[in-house]
Design a protein around this motif. Structure first.
Motif, PDB file in Angstrom:
ATOM      1  N   ALA A 271      57.819 -45.423   1.599  1.00 25.37           N
ATOM      2  CA  ALA A 271      57.192 -44.275   2.544  1.00 25.37           C
ATOM      3  C   ALA A 271      58.002 -44.246   3.833  1.00 25.37           C
ATOM      4  N   GLU A 364      49.462 -37.936   3.216  1.00 24.44           N
ATOM      5  CA  GLU A 364      50.703 -38.569   3.289  1.00 24.44           C
ATOM      6  C   GLU A 364      50.989 -39.291   4.680  1.00 24.44           C
ATOM      7  N   THR A 368      51.023 -43.494   5.391  1.00 23.58           N
ATOM      8  CA  THR A 368      51.904 -43.985   5.889  1.00 23.58           C
ATOM      9  C   THR A 368      51.603 -44.737   7.160  1.00 23.58           C
ATOM     10  N   ARG A 371      49.698 -47.528   6.487  1.00 24.81           N
ATOM     11  CA  ARG A 371      50.497 -48.794   6.021  1.00 24.81           C
ATOM     12  C   ARG A 371      51.571 -49.309   6.967  1.00 24.81           C
ATOM     13  N   ARG A 404      60.468 -46.104   8.213  1.00 25.50           N
ATOM     14  CA  ARG A 404      60.455 -46.346   6.859  1.00 25.50           C
ATOM     15  C   ARG A 404      59.437 -47.624   6.589  1.00 25.50           C
TER      16      ARG A 404
END
Length: 691
Positions: A271, A364, A368, A371, A404
């Motif tokens: 992601a 999204e 993300t 996470r 990322r």
């Protein structure tokens, strides 16, 4: 697990189940005759092993060298199984080239050849991710994506985008599939985004006003009725990992180009959070929630931008306090926007479409951020994810920074979501690294090859041995006699590679080899910088035409290389795996250095450190395995037909002198090996004269 090799390899006799259908060996003979081929022992052994895996439920890994005919070896038993059981089989590939080979050449011929012996014509379909199909609702509604930052102030880009969208609107009346790959010439990614949606953005066929005409739904419908569905590793990963069904119900998965499976699944599970993605989500939200709530996310994105720009590029081992704070603000603001969406109101299609697009982007961003914040909770031995800030690659125009997050490994995911659900056959020309299947098996989540056979009677795919799924390994070898057809030249006398480009001695060696070969050289370099350095240096001192990756499209360069025997082609990663040039145009493959991952590669370095934290050898498990796979793929460019002859030259002396060299050499075909440069040049001159 049980490994099949040696004399047993070609003496397999797998009893067939009682059925009116012919056996696999008979069907394979029919198929081979229909395509004008010749029967090959390795192909038959593979086909029978696939049939056995289907019957027992044990998974199967098959290494089948170039020229084996592995596609027929798995397609024949797969189609037989699909017809006999009225089941669906999924075949997954890594590249468009193989996908097209299967759909445009192999399967149409098998469809005709096997119709009579199977009692009916077997059917097949191709299925891609929803984003690959034009969305009629998005095209009609005019709900375009936000423009790229560069396009906001560039009237030329804006007008070019308008022309491309006009082309797409005209194309709608001509296309029957809406498949992006059928649009020639193609359009930019930015233009395609204006007329396509992801699975998360789709309204669903039942609610969409043009759902009955949806290209993606038509493709899914055809796939649901087919005996065999050809797809790609990315869609296979989405189907397995993301919790919603994309592929039709199936009981057998065949993974071709299985050496690429881990990288493709990792890519799907990666992601990214950027300033533009947060801003785009905020703008989408502003159309369907109170502006004040959307503005909170926009402001959070501004704060994230400032922090991100100050972060150095590279892997993050700890979460900086400032970054933690701004990510928390982004997460909470995205959550507030999602809560502000309220209940669905399906009566108004335009509102429902805008809501769905906003919801997808907001989820999204939110997920993300969550996470990223949770990626630092465990120590090195137990971390699940690695986080890094991207930097300018130096290739092409500079890109804005991004944050990322990627999984350190996907073995557990594959074990639980693929192997526990479906009988799986994995095949490639390159699966044994260091002489065993262990490295690949570990990355897939399968137990090591040295394990003895399970005492439990083989059953369904969900029956497991105590330490993992049951599987069998099979190496059917290659129809090529590598020891007689190829020379592996180890330039032991050269200095080790440095960090400041190619040493002069490497350029001298390469020039002499090219001259001896009369051109006919594929140069595989570990970086584009090295490829360009070699191109510039050797163009000035040689009359041999040299093509360099980047001068034109890769496909066109490969075609020019194949058409002119005196030409050389230099390039980097995509050429290591994507060149298929049989015949006299290629008689020398040169590798400048062992292709270890860069020391600053965030994912590889994090994986290496995680292995070491668990007491393993991180270098061998990660860096050497990565290099072995690429070397095997790269050197495989030399022999593409049984008449090919030539030399693989490795300029990096560490392949001959370093302790890990034996592991790397054991991953390569059994070429005749020498370090004598005069012997190699003489052999190349003889080949050039013969051609």
């Amino acid at each position: 697990m049980r490994r099949i090799d040696g004399a047993q390899r070609y003496g397999l006799a797998v009893p067939e189940t009682t059925t009116e259908l012919p056996g696999v060996s008979e069907l394979l003979a029919t198929a081979v005759a229909a395509v004008g081929g010749t029967e090959r022992p390795g192909q038959l052994a593979m086909a029978e092993a696939v049939a056995r895996a289907i019957r027992t439920g044990d998974h199967l890994a098959v290494q089948a060298g170039t020229g084996t005919g592995k596609s027929l070896a798995y397609l024949v038993p797969a189609l037989r199984h699909a017809v006999e059981r009225e089941a669906t089989v999924v075949v997954s590939t890594a590249t468009i080239a193989l996908q097209r080979q299967l759909v445009d050449r192999d399967l149409p011929r098998l469809e005709k050849a096997l119709a009579k012996p199977l009692g009916r014509k077997p059917t097949f379909a191709i299925l891609k991710g929803r984003r690959n199909y034009l969305c009629l609702n998005k095209l009609d509604s005019g709900m375009q994506d936000e423009p790229d930052d560069a396009a906001l102030f560039d009237p030329f880009q804006v007008s070019a985008l308008g022309r491309e969208i006009t082309r797409l609107r005209e194309w709608v009346s001509d296309t029957e599939t809406g498949d992006r790959d059928e649009l020639v010439p193609g359009v930019t990614e930015h233009a395609w985004r204006q007329v396509s949606v992801t699975a998360r953005e789709c309204l669903g066929a039942a609610r969409c006003p043009v759902g009955t005409d949806c290209f993606a739904e038509k493709a899914r419908g055809e796939a649901g009725r087919a005996d065999l569905v050809v797809t790609n590793h990315a869609l296979l990963a989405i189907d397995a990992l993301q919790g919603f069904q994309v592929l039709p119900e199936h009981d057998l998965v065949i993974v071709d180009e299985a050496h690429d499976l881990v990288d493709r699944v990792t890519s799907v599970a990666t992601a990214e959070l950027t300033s533009s993605s947060v801003a785009a989500a905020a703008r989408r939200a502003g159309r369907v929630v109170d502006q004040e709530i959307a503005d909170r996310l926009l402001e959070a994105g501004d704060g994230f931008t400032l922090i991100l720009e100050d972060l150095p590029a590279g892997r993050l081992d700890t979460l900086p306090v400032a970054l933690s704070g701004t990510l928390s603000v982004v997460r909470d603001a995205a959550r507030a926007c999602l809560d502000g969406l309220g209940p669905e109101r399906p009566a108004d299609v335009d509102v429902a479409t805008a809501r769905k697009l906003a919801q997808s982007q907001l989820e999204e961003v939110h997920d993300t951020a969550v996470r990223l914040l949770g990626a630092f909770d465990a120590d090195d031995a137990h971390k699940r994810d690695v986080v890094w800030r991207t930097g300018d690659s130096g290739l092409g125009p500079p890109r804005p920074p991004a944050l990322r997050v990627a999984p350190l490994g996907v073995a557990g995911l594959l074990r639980e979501r693929l192997f526990a659900q479906h009988t799986t056959v994995l095949t490639s020309a390159t699966l044994t690294l260091g002489g065993t299947f262990d490295s690949m098996a570990r990355s897939w989540g399968l137990p090591p090859e040295q394990q003895g056979p399970s005492e439990k009677t083989a059953g369904t795919a969900t029956d497991k041995a105590p330490d993992g799924p049951r599987w069998t390994a099979l190496d059917v070898g290659s129809p090529f006699d590598h020891a007689r057809s190829g020379i592996l030249y180890l330039a032991r006398h050269l200095p080790p590679p440095g960090r400041d480009g190619l040493p002069p001695a490497y350029l001298d060696e390469l020039a002499e080899l090219m001259t001896a070969a009369g051109g006919r050289t594929l140069g595989l370099f570990s970086s584009m910088r090295a490829a360009k350095q070699a191109t510039e240096a050797l163009r000035s001192r040689s009359d041999v035409p040299i093509l360099c990756q980047g001068d034109d499209s890769t496909a066109l360069l490969v075609r020019k290389f194949a058409e002119d025997e005196a030409t050389c082609l230099f390039g980097t990663l995509s050429l290591w795996q994507g060149v298929d040039v049989p015949g006299p145009s290629l008689s020398l493959v040169v590798v400048d250095r062992i292709p270890f991952p860069r020391p600053d590669d965030p994912l590889a370095s994090a994986r290496q450190r995680a292995v070491e934290a668990r007491g393993g050898n991180g270098f061998l498990s990660v860096a050497a395995t990565h290099a072995a796979l690429l070397l095997a793929q790269g050197t495989g460019r030399l022999l593409r037909s049984t008449n090919d002859r030539g030399v693989v030259a490795i300029l990096d002396p560490r392949l001959a002198t370093a302790r890990y060299g034996a592991f790397l050499r054991a991953s390569l075909p059994a070429y005749w090996t020498t370090s004598d440069t005069e012997v190699v040049r003489a052999a190349l001159r003889r080949l050039a004269a013969a051609n």
